[in-house]
Scaffold this motif. Structure first.
Motif, short mmCIF file in Angstrom:
data_model
loop_
_atom_site.label_atom_id
_atom_site.label_comp_id
_atom_site.label_asym_id
_atom_site.label_seq_id
_atom_site.Cartn_x
_atom_site.Cartn_y
_atom_site.Cartn_z
N MET A 1 -45.42 -14.08 31.10
CA MET A 1 -45.11 -13.07 32.10
C MET A 1 -43.80 -13.45 32.74
O MET A 1 -43.19 -14.26 33.05
N SER A 2 -43.05 -11.96 32.39
CA SER A 2 -41.66 -12.14 33.06
C SER A 2 -41.59 -11.22 34.12
O SER A 2 -42.35 -10.25 34.28
N LEU A 3 -40.65 -11.40 35.06
CA LEU A 3 -40.26 -10.43 36.05
C LEU A 3 -38.94 -9.78 35.53
O LEU A 3 -37.92 -10.40 35.37
N ILE A 4 -38.99 -8.38 35.37
CA ILE A 4 -38.12 -7.54 34.79
C ILE A 4 -37.46 -6.57 35.97
O ILE A 4 -38.48 -5.94 36.48
N VAL A 5 -36.28 -6.65 36.12
CA VAL A 5 -35.85 -5.24 36.69
C VAL A 5 -35.14 -4.45 35.88
O VAL A 5 -34.37 -4.78 35.00
N ALA A 6 -35.68 -3.27 35.81
CA ALA A 6 -35.20 -2.11 35.01
C ALA A 6 -34.65 -1.13 35.36
O ALA A 6 -35.05 -0.32 36.31
N LYS A 7 -33.53 -0.77 35.09
CA LYS A 7 -32.68 0.18 35.55
C LYS A 7 -32.36 1.50 34.69
O LYS A 7 -32.22 1.34 33.38
N PHE A 8 -32.64 2.76 35.13
CA PHE A 8 -32.66 3.80 34.06
C PHE A 8 -31.53 4.70 34.78
O PHE A 8 -31.70 5.23 35.91
N ALA B 1 -30.85 -10.67 40.88
CA ALA B 1 -30.32 -11.96 41.45
C ALA B 1 -31.29 -12.42 42.67
O ALA B 1 -31.70 -13.49 42.82
N ALA B 2 -31.58 -11.32 43.55
CA ALA B 2 -32.25 -11.79 44.83
C ALA B 2 -33.80 -12.03 44.51
O ALA B 2 -34.39 -12.93 45.09
N LEU B 3 -34.48 -11.45 43.49
CA LEU B 3 -35.70 -11.75 43.15
C LEU B 3 -35.88 -12.86 42.04
O LEU B 3 -36.94 -13.25 41.64
N ASP B 4 -34.82 -13.34 41.69
CA ASP B 4 -34.70 -14.56 40.34
C ASP B 4 -35.54 -13.93 39.49
O ASP B 4 -36.28 -14.64 38.72
N ALA B 5 -34.92 -12.73 39.02
CA ALA B 5 -35.80 -12.26 37.80
C ALA B 5 -35.40 -12.79 36.40
O ALA B 5 -34.28 -13.48 36.35
N ASP B 6 -36.06 -12.65 35.39
CA ASP B 6 -35.77 -13.12 34.08
C ASP B 6 -34.85 -12.35 33.53
O ASP B 6 -33.96 -13.07 32.63
N VAL B 7 -34.71 -11.06 33.78
CA VAL B 7 -33.39 -10.13 33.20
C VAL B 7 -33.48 -8.78 33.74
O VAL B 7 -34.42 -8.52 34.44
N CYS B 8 -32.41 -8.58 33.72
CA CYS B 8 -31.84 -7.22 34.30
C CYS B 8 -31.83 -6.08 33.03
O CYS B 8 -30.82 -6.43 32.29
N GLU B 9 -32.77 -5.17 32.85
CA GLU B 9 -32.49 -4.25 31.76
C GLU B 9 -31.86 -3.03 32.33
O GLU B 9 -32.44 -2.56 33.21
N ILE B 10 -30.69 -2.74 31.47
CA ILE B 10 -30.06 -1.42 31.71
C ILE B 10 -30.64 -0.40 30.73
O ILE B 10 -29.88 -0.68 29.67
N TYR B 11 -31.20 0.52 30.92
CA TYR B 11 -31.55 1.61 30.05
C TYR B 11 -30.45 2.62 30.16
O TYR B 11 -30.20 3.18 31.21
N PRO C 1 -29.60 -12.77 33.13
CA PRO C 1 -29.03 -12.13 31.81
C PRO C 1 -29.34 -10.20 31.76
O PRO C 1 -30.01 -10.24 32.63
N ILE C 2 -28.22 -9.64 31.45
CA ILE C 2 -28.29 -8.25 31.29
C ILE C 2 -28.79 -7.80 29.75
O ILE C 2 -28.34 -8.19 29.04
N HIS C 3 -29.62 -6.92 29.63
CA HIS C 3 -30.13 -6.46 28.33
C HIS C 3 -29.69 -4.93 28.44
O HIS C 3 -30.38 -4.07 29.16
N VAL C 4 -28.75 -4.27 27.92
CA VAL C 4 -28.38 -2.96 27.62
C VAL C 4 -29.22 -2.56 26.49
O VAL C 4 -28.82 -3.04 25.40
N ARG C 5 -29.86 -1.59 26.71
CA ARG C 5 -30.79 -1.12 25.57
C ARG C 5 -30.81 0.62 25.98
O ARG C 5 -30.81 1.07 26.87
N SER C 6 -31.41 1.20 24.84
CA SER C 6 -31.61 2.64 24.68
C SER C 6 -32.94 2.99 25.36
O SER C 6 -34.02 2.40 25.06
N ALA D 1 -29.07 -2.81 40.56
CA ALA D 1 -30.06 -3.70 39.71
C ALA D 1 -29.99 -5.12 39.40
O ALA D 1 -30.90 -5.82 39.51
N VAL D 2 -28.74 -5.42 39.12
CA VAL D 2 -28.32 -6.68 38.94
C VAL D 2 -28.50 -7.50 40.49
O VAL D 2 -29.03 -8.70 40.41
#
Ligand code: ASP
Ligand code: MG
Length: 432
Positions: A1-8, A163-173, A226-231, A158-159
Motif C-alpha cells: 500500500m502506498s500513500l499517494i498525493v495526486a494533483k489534478f 512532504a508533510a505526510l511523508d507520502a511515497d510519491v506526489c503524482e502531478i496529473y 519523488p514526483i510522477h508527472v503523468r497524463s 501537492a509537493v
C-alpha cells in the motif's frame, strides 16, 4: 500500500465530465489498496476569468481581496470532485488550503509556505475517507488572511503536502504524458523522458519549460519527494523526477519499468519567448556602475536573468551592459534606469523584445567534454546568430532572434540525438 498525493491541474478538471472521470480514477487508485490525498486546481481557465473580473471592477485591487477571490476557483473544484467521489460510494471530504494546514507568510499573490500541519487530512485518511485539498492557497501565520502561492501554485501545494505526510510519491496529473526532451509543439520529434533529476527539472523550469512550477521542484528536492508527472487522460507511466538517476530505489514500488539505467547526457532543450533584452550603452567603465544599474533594476522588482558586459573599447572608458528580464517588466526597468541615468552617466537604453532564450540542460554536462562545442556547432550550422550566452554547471543558454527559436531548438535537439529514435545515451555511469 502506498500513500499517494495526486494533483489534478485545471485542464484535468475543466468541466463536469472531466470531474467525473477524475473521480473514477481517484476511486480506482484507492480500491487498488492505496491511501490517496487529492489536490485540485481551479477548473479550466477559472483563475484567468476571475482575474479578468477583478480587472473590470478595480484597476488595483488590494492583495488580500484578490487572493480571497482567486482562491474561490479551487474551492469549486474541490467541492464538486468530493461530490462526484461520494456518488461513487467512497467518502470524500474537501478542505481549503487553510483547513488542510498550509501555513504561509503574508505576501499576497506570492506567499511562501512556512509550515504544513495536516491534522485534518490525517484524520480523514484514518477514517478511510479521501481528502480533497484546494491547491494554490494557504493562510498567513501572522494576519490569518487567505493567501495564494502564485500562478501554477497547486503543484507546490501537492509537493508540500506529500512532504508533510511523508507520502511515497506526489503524482502531478496534467494534459501531457510527462516531461519531454523539448516542447513537442515546436519540436515534433521530442520524446518523453522516463526519469529526470530535480536539478535538471529546476533548470528546465527556470529556462521556460512550463510543465512544473519551479518552486514545487525546489520543495521536492529539499524533502526528497519523488514526483510522477503523468497524463490524466491515459494510464501510461509518465516521468519520474528524483534526486539521482543512479539511485532509483524509491521507484521500486512505483514504476512498472523498474530501474532504467540508460542515462542521457542531455535531459532536454527548453525555449522561452517571454524575455526581452535591455542594453545600457556608454556606461562609464569604473567600479560601482554595474552595481548601480542592477540596484536600480532590483529596486523596481524586476528579476534579471542573463547578463553580459562588453569589454570596453580600448581608451574609450566606456562599456555596454546587456541583460534579459521578463517582457512585461521592460517598461518598468527602463523607467527605473532613466531615473538614475544622470547619476550613473550612461548614454542610452535600448530595448528589444524580439528575442528567444534557448537552453540545453543535462546533468551529464558535468562529466562530458564537448557539449558546448556541439551545441554551438549545431546553432551555427542552422545559420542562427547567437546574441548572448550564459551557463550553469548543467545548462547552456543562448539568446537568439525570436523567429529563430524553432529552428534552433530543432537543430540542437537533433544534434544531441534526442529525436524520437535517437541513440545519445550513456549507460549507467560508465563515463562513456
Ligand atoms: N489555478 C491557479 C492558476 O491557474 C493555480 C494552479 O493552477 O496551479 O495559476
Ligand atoms: Mg491553472
Amino acid at each position: 500500500m502506498s500513500l499517494i498525493v495526486a494533483k489534478f491541474g485545471g485542464s484535468s478538471v475543466a468541466d463536469a465530465p472531466s470531474v467525473l472521470r477524475v473521480a473514477k480514477r481517484v476511486v480506482e487508485a484507492k480500491n487498488a489498496g492505496n491511501q490517496i490525498v487529492v489536490v485540485v486546481s481551479a477548473m479550466g481557465d477559472t483563475t484567468d476569468e476571475l482575474l479578468d473580473l477583478a480587472q473590470q471592477i478595480s484597476p488595483n485591487p488590494p492583495g488580500r481581496e484578490l487572493d480571497m477571490l482567486l482562491t474561490s476557483g479551487e474551492r469549486i473544484s474541490m467541492a464538486v470532485l468530493a461530490m462526484a467521489i461520494n456518488d461513487l460510494g467512497v467518502e470524500a471530504r474537501s478542505y481549503t488550503g487553510s483547513q488542510a494546514g498550509l501555513i504561509t507568510d503574508s505576501k499576497h499573490g506570492r506567499a511562501r509556505i512556512i509550515d504544513v500541519t495536516p491534522s485534518r487530512i490525517l484524520e480523514a485518511l484514518n477514517d478511510g475517507a479521501i481528502p480533497i485539498v484546494a491547491g494554490f492557497q494557504g493562510v498567513a501565520q501572522d494576519t490569518k488572511d487567505i493567501t495564494t502561492l502564485g500562478r501554477g501554485g497547486s503543484d507546490t501545494t501537492a509537493v508540500a503536502l506529500a512532504a508533510a505526510l511523508d507520502a511515497d510519491v506526489c503524482e502531478i496529473y496534467t494534459d501531457v504524458d510527462g516531461i519531454f526532451s523539448a516542447d513537442p509543439r515546436i519540436a515534433p520529434s521530442a520524446r518523453q523522458v522516463p526519469r529526470i533529476t530535480y536539478d535538471e527539472m529546476m533548470e528546465l523550469a527556470a529556462a521556460g519549460a512550463k510543465v512544473l512550477h519551479l518552486r514545487c521542484v525546489e520543495y521536492a528536492k529539499r524533502f526528497d519527494v519523488p514526483i510522477h508527472v503523468r497524463s490524466s487522460f491515459s494510464d501510461k507511466e509518465g516521468t519520474f523526477v528524483i534526486a539521482d538517476l543512479e539511485d532509483q530505489s524509491k521507484l521500486v514500488n512505483l514504476s512498472k519499468q523498474g530501474v532504467i539505467m540508460e542515462q542521457p547526457i542531455i535531459a532536454g532543450v527548453a525555449h522561452d519567448l517571454g524575455d526581452a533584452k535591455i542594453t545600457v550603452t556608454g556606461v562609464p567603465d569604473r567600479p560601482g556602475t554595474a552595481a548601480a544599474i542592477f540596484q536600480a533594476v532590483a529596486d523596481a522588482g524586476i528579476n534579471m536573468d542573463m547578463i553580459v558586459q562588453n569589454v570596453s573599447v580600448h581608451g574609450s572608458g566606456q562599456t555596454d551592459v546587456t541583460f534579459t528580464c521578463p517582457r512585461d517588466g521592460v517598461a518598468h526597468a527602463e523607467s527605473a534606469l532613466r531615473d538614475v541615468q544622470g547619476e550613473i552617466g550612461f548614454e542610452d537604453i535600448l530595448t528589444d523584445s524580439n528575442i528567444a532564450k534557448i537552453s540545453l540542460v543535462g546533468a551529464g554536462m558535468r562529466s562530458h567534454p564537448g557539449v558546448s562545442a556541439n551545441f554551438f556547432k549545431a546553432i551555427a550550422d542552422a545559420g542562427v546568430n547567437v546574441e548572448m550566452i550564459s551557463t550553469s554547471e548543467i545548462r547552456i543558454s543562448v539568446v537568439t532572434r525570436a523567429d529563430d527559436a524553432k529552428k534552433t531548438v530543432e537543430a540542437v535537439h537533433t544534434a544531441f540525438g534526442l529525436d524520437a529514435d535517437g541513440q545519445a545515451v550513456v549507460y549507467g555511469g560508465t563515463g562513456r
